[in-house]
Scaffold this active site. Structure first.
Site, mmCIF file in Angstrom:
data_model
loop_
_atom_site.group_PDB
_atom_site.id
_atom_site.type_symbol
_atom_site.label_atom_id
_atom_site.label_comp_id
_atom_site.label_asym_id
_atom_site.label_seq_id
_atom_site.Cartn_x
_atom_site.Cartn_y
_atom_site.Cartn_z
ATOM 1 N N GLY A 1 0.815 -1.226 0.000
ATOM 2 C CA GLY A 1 0.000 0.000 0.000
ATOM 3 C C GLY A 1 0.840 1.263 0.000
ATOM 4 O O GLY A 1 0.593 2.195 -0.771
ATOM 5 N N ARG A 2 1.867 1.308 0.841
ATOM 6 C CA ARG A 2 2.664 2.541 0.962
ATOM 7 C C ARG A 2 3.660 2.703 -0.184
ATOM 8 O O ARG A 2 4.428 3.666 -0.204
ATOM 9 C CB ARG A 2 3.350 2.597 2.329
ATOM 10 N N GLU B 1 5.764 2.714 8.860
ATOM 11 C CA GLU B 1 4.989 1.482 8.728
ATOM 12 C C GLU B 1 5.903 0.352 8.217
ATOM 13 O O GLU B 1 5.624 -0.823 8.443
ATOM 14 C CB GLU B 1 3.809 1.699 7.760
HETATM 15 O O1 F6P Z 1 -3.943 0.263 8.191
HETATM 16 C C1 F6P Z 1 -2.793 0.320 7.433
HETATM 17 C C2 F6P Z 1 -3.048 0.033 5.997
HETATM 18 O O2 F6P Z 1 -3.221 -1.321 5.791
HETATM 19 C C3 F6P Z 1 -1.929 0.585 5.133
HETATM 20 O O3 F6P Z 1 -0.860 -0.267 5.017
HETATM 21 C C4 F6P Z 1 -2.630 0.863 3.858
HETATM 22 O O4 F6P Z 1 -1.902 1.755 3.063
HETATM 23 C C5 F6P Z 1 -3.925 1.445 4.373
HETATM 24 O O5 F6P Z 1 -4.212 0.695 5.527
HETATM 25 C C6 F6P Z 1 -5.081 1.402 3.423
HETATM 26 O O6 F6P Z 1 -5.367 0.106 3.016
HETATM 27 P P1 F6P Z 1 -6.306 -0.182 1.772
HETATM 28 O O7 F6P Z 1 -5.644 0.410 0.561
HETATM 29 O O8 F6P Z 1 -6.400 -1.667 1.688
HETATM 30 O O9 F6P Z 1 -7.634 0.466 2.029
#
Ligand code: F6P
Length: 550
Positions: free
Chosen positions: A269-270, A355
């Protein structure tokens, strides 16, 4: 996994660094500079238009040699190959880590299959869609062109696109205004909806998992708002698109898979702004500019993969960070961009770094016996100078800093830019040199102050100096340059994860709070007394239930 890992503190280099630290800890950078006029040419490195000056660090050739030994003993070159070649280095989730493939130009095999055709196919779809929206051919349900884009996402599905859209505003489409809603606090969505018009607004629901509570709650509320404007269910397809790895969940939400842009579980995600998560960037800047951003990331990938460790920008920055965290005991690291357009860059890096490397067990699941990721924080200069720099200059803690600045402003105006840059150079100089008691006393006497005043005030005006900083200069904040900068920090994070022997690509630490919030929410909705938590949490739930709706 083809590479083995072990504890950094068991390496020969670590012990040698401990001895070396004992010898260097009281050496002042002022003296290092006085003895060695060649520090600047020797301790600078370039990649494209980026220049890193790392000469204002508490290091000598010996320090750097030992840090490079540490990197080699921790098998950094082998880990780097494992990253780029699609090995499943995210060992707790059994996933490859292939954000570099998103900006790549050569085949990358994952389980024997090249991922690049799928990457290119999504980029092509993004091009088609963004061109329709930007040209006005994609119209809303009343036939008007799209004027507002609202990205609903959080964490990696928000911070990257938001940071980049802010950073590259000068390249933005003048007819599109970009909005980002992340917080489940209804205020965030409510204030955004006040500024947009349902007939001309496109919502992007961005979520890798499509299960994130904040994003789905905001997405449902946005849909209700849209339907309440008089639009019908059939109009949703003109106004809602999704970016996700989960087609079924997107369908279940009510978005046509035709309006969905996919990415893959091997994109963290990051690290996802290079994927379809970058759709808001591509809409705002146009696909050609988005591809320049990707090209910038690719420049840094090539540099990271090919430059010798001793001339390798992310490697050098990472090892300097390790030096301060593990030997000087630094708790934090400040990111100080002297470019107003980079005002969300520190926040973006907070997630990317904290993270990733905010971990306390190693890859083998053992508690680490060394410190890992520092707290990342920062604000643009010169504002920070009038807020928290006092502590960096005279506080009791060592705060290594990165100063980032463009040689050219996007908005030349009188002598603003020279003034801005004079502050960059002056701050790093002041942090390094400091000001001795003797100099302060001599200055005060020259001002004609009496001896009592000199004795009383001089200690307050002393600057110890010897405070480390990196300076990163670039020509101008273009898409390509920003791509280089982001990838630089991504690789810095990777290298530090290798040295600390942690998995930088999972984030189990966010789970507990999510799970508890679900059970607390059940209690907030119930009529019976909350008893299942600790006394404090039960008490707070009770207090809140008694007062909400007042
Ligand atoms: O809660 C942390 C997280 O899992 C991050 O790693 C991620 O970027 C964010 O939540 C959003 O997740 P998603 O794109 O699955 O909604």
């Amino acid at each position: 996994m083809s590479v083995t890992s072990h504890s950094p503190d068991k390496t020969r280099a670590w012990s040698a660094l401990e001895d070396h630290f004992a010898a260097l800890r009281d050496v002042h950078m002022r003296d290092l500079f006085a003895r060695d006029p060649g520090r600047f040419p020797r301790y600078t490195v370039e990649c494209g238009d980026l220049l890193l000056d790392y000469s204002k660090n508490r290091v000598t050739d010996e320090t750097l040699g030992l840090l490079m030994d540490l990197a080699r003993e921790m098998h950094l070159p082998q880990w780097r190959e494992a990253l780029f070649s699609g090995e499943r280095i995210n060992c707790t989730e059994d996933r490859a880590v292939l954000h570099t493939a998103l900006r790549g130009d050569a085949p990358v095999l994952l389980d024997g299959e090249d991922v690049m055709p799928a990457v290119r196919a999504v980029l092509e779809r993004m091009r088609g869609f963004t061109e329709q929206v930007r040209s006005g051919r994609w119209t809303g349900y009343t036939g008007k062109p799209i004027r507002h884009v609202v990205n609903i996402g959080i964490g990696g599905s928000d911070l990257g696109p938001l940071m980049v859209c802010e950073a590259l505003r000068p390249y933005g489409h003048p007819g599109l205004s970009m909005h980002f809603v992340s917080n489940v606090d209804g205020t965030h969505l409510a204030e955004t909806l006040k500024a947009v018009d349902p007939e001309t607004t496109l919502f992007i629901i961005a979520s890798k998992t499509f299960t994130t509570q904040e994003t789905l709650t905001n997405a449902h509320s946005a849909r209700e708002w849209f339907l309440a404007s008089g639009a019908g269910e059939g109009d949703i397809r003109r106004h809602f698109v999704a970016v996700s790895t989960h087609t079924e969940k997107v369908k279940a939400f009510g978005i046509d898979p035709e309006n969905m842009f996919v990415f893959w579980d091997w994109v963290g995600g990051r690290y996802s702004l290079w994927s379809a998560i970058g759709l808001p960037i591509a809409l705002y800047l146009g696909m050609d500019r988005f591809e320049e951003l990707l090209a910038g990331g690719r420049d840094m990938d090539r540099h990271f993969r090919e430059a010798p460790l001793e001339r390798n920008m992310p490697v050098i920055m990472a090892l300097l960070g390790v030096w301060y965290v593990n030997f000087f005991g630094a708790h934090t690291h400040a990111i100080l961009p002297y470019d107003q357009y980079l005002h969300r860059f520190p926040a973006y890096l907070q997630q990317a770094d904290m993270e990733s490397n905010g971990k306390s067990v190693d890859r083998q699941g053992q508690r680490v016996g060394w410190h890992t990721g520092p707290v990342i924080w920062g604000e643009p200069g010169t504002n920070g100078q009038h807020a928290f720099y006092q502590l960096i200059h005279q506080g009791t803690r060592l705060v290594p800093c990165d100063f980032l600045a463009p040689c050219n402003s996007q908005n030349p105006m009188g002598d603003h830019h020279d003034i801005l840059m004079s502050n960059v150079f002056a701050q790093t100089q002041a942090l390094m040199q400091g000001r001795t008691l003797e100099t302060v006393q001599a200055q005060m006497r020259a001002e004609g102050l009496d001896e009592d005043t000199v004795a009383r005030l001089a200690p307050h005006r002393v600057f110890e100096g010897n405070r480390p900083s990196n300076t990163l200069l670039f020509d101008r904040l273009t898409p390509r340059t920003l791509g280089r900068l982001i990838a630089l920090y991504e690789h810095r994070i990777f290298v530090q994860g290798v040295i600390w022997n942690v998995n930088s690509y999972d984030q189990w630490g966010v789970e507990l709070g999510k799970q508890l919030a679900r059970s607390v929410l059940d209690d907030l909705r119930a009529d019976t007394p909350a008893t299942g938590h600790d006394a404090s949490t039960n008490g707070l739930i009770h207090w809140y239930r008694g007062r909400r709706g007042n």
